[in-house]
Each structure stands twice: as C-alpha cells, then as structure tokens.
Write an enzyme that holds these catalytic residues in place. Structure first.
Site, short mmCIF file in Angstrom:
data_model
loop_
_atom_site.label_atom_id
_atom_site.label_comp_id
_atom_site.label_asym_id
_atom_site.label_seq_id
_atom_site.Cartn_x
_atom_site.Cartn_y
_atom_site.Cartn_z
CB CYS A 20 -0.98 -0.03 1.17
SG CYS A 20 -0.20 -0.02 2.81
CB CYS A 25 -3.63 1.48 7.12
SG CYS A 25 -3.42 2.90 8.23
CB SER A 27 0.35 -3.52 2.67
OG SER A 27 1.20 -2.62 3.32
CG ASP A 137 -5.29 5.84 2.70
OD1 ASP A 137 -5.29 5.37 3.86
OD2 ASP A 137 -4.48 6.70 2.31
P1 4NP Z 1 -1.79 2.74 4.15
O1 4NP Z 1 -2.43 4.07 4.77
O2 4NP Z 1 -1.26 3.11 2.78
O3 4NP Z 1 -2.94 1.80 4.08
O4 4NP Z 1 -0.70 2.30 5.11
C1 4NP Z 1 -1.74 5.28 4.90
C2 4NP Z 1 -0.88 5.46 5.96
C3 4NP Z 1 -0.25 6.69 6.12
C4 4NP Z 1 -0.50 7.71 5.21
C5 4NP Z 1 -1.35 7.52 4.15
C6 4NP Z 1 -1.98 6.29 3.99
N1 4NP Z 1 0.11 8.97 5.39
O5 4NP Z 1 -0.26 9.93 4.67
O6 4NP Z 1 1.01 9.10 6.26
#
Ligand code: 4NP
Length: 171
Positions: A20, A25, A27, A137
C-alpha cells in the site's frame, strides 16, 4: 515484517508481498489476515508473506494502532510487523506483488522490470464478486473504514489462496 524468502530447489515456495502507500494500515492488515489463513490451512511452510509501502514515510514503524485493534477483534495479530519501502528487488523475490489500489499499482509498475510485471496484481482482482478494484485508504477516514478494509481483505485473501492452490501448488 519478515525477510524475503526464495524459491528452493526441489520444493515449491510461494512468496507473496502486499503493498500500500504507508505500509501501516492496509498492507500489514492484508499480510496479517493472509498469514493467519495460510497458518490455519497448514501451508505456512510453503507460502511466505511480507508487506511494504510505496512511500518511505513509515519505515520501521509498527502498524497503525487502529489497524492493529480492528485486526485483533478478528483474531489477527499485527504487532510484529514493521514498515519498509517496496523496491525493484521485490519483483525478483516475490511471485505475487499485490497492490491495494491503482495509485500503488502504478508506482509498483515503475519498479518492475525484465518482464516481471506479470507478478503485479490489484489485490481485489482475487475477489471479483465484490465488484471493486481498490481497497480504500482508511488512514484519514473515521468510522468503520478499517472494518470495511478487513471485509475486503478477508475476501481477497480467500480468493488468492484458492488461486495459489490451483496454480502454484497443484503442480
Ligand atoms: P496505508 O495508509 O497506505 O494503508 O498504510 C496510509 C498510511 C499513512 C499515510 C497515508 C496512507 N500517510 O499519509 O502518512
């Protein structure tokens, strides 16, 4: 996070990487859910799992506490996982590279070279009955975002394991 595993002579070893954006979150949730399914089915000696982010924002960090709590409610422990960034070598080391959404699929396709792009898939392509292409997300959202993510991931994990049984393990 676990180190990559490699195909060994004379024995099928299937290596699966979930990817991801942040690797805190979606992955790690997919890695934890799929790993638990593989263990329940007694296949942990032949199917190895890992996860990564296309960004470098959360390297070395454990999964988001909300992701850990939601997974725990379904009996899945994510506490040993740590963030890392996806790299070109992953397309050598992993048979399946599973992107959570189109943005990450596009970023990964730039890392895949030498004909390895056939290893890259949208994870939800293994749950066609959902009629969805992306695991959304949940990072900035409120409410039941993590529950919806878990529902999709459970369905696609089942589909992926069935696919691996029918293709890689049937040989
Ligand atoms: P993930 O979610 O891609 O499912 O791990 C996110 C985790 C952090 C951020 C964005 C999406 N961020 O902007 O820090």
């Amino acid at each position: 996070m676990s180190p990559p595993h490699y195909r060994r002579e004379g024995r099928t070893l299937v290596n699966v990487l979930f990817v991801c954006l942040g690797n805190i979150c979606r992955s790690p949730t997919a890695e934890g859910v799929f790993r638990a399914l593989v263990r329940r089915e007694g296949l942990d000696a032949v199917i190895k799992t890992d996860s990564a982010g296309t960004s470098d924002w959360h390297i070395g960090e454990p999964p988001d506490p909300r992701a850990q709590e939601a997974a725990k409610q379904r009996g899945v422990d994510l506490s040993d996982l740590r963030g890392r960034q996806a790299r070109a070598q992953d397309f050598e080391d992993f048979d399946y590279v599973l992107a959570m959404d189109r943005r990450n699929h596009a970023a990964l396709s730039l890392l895949a070279s030498g004909g390895r792009g056939d290893r890259l898939h949208l994870f939800l392509s293994f749950a066609p009955h959902l009629g969805l292409t992306e695991v959304p997300d949940p990072y900035y959202g409120a409410g039941d975002g993590f529950e919806k993510v878990l529902d999709m991931i459970e369905a696609a994990s089942r589909g992926l394991l069935d696919h691996i049984r029918e293709t890689d393990l049937a040989r």
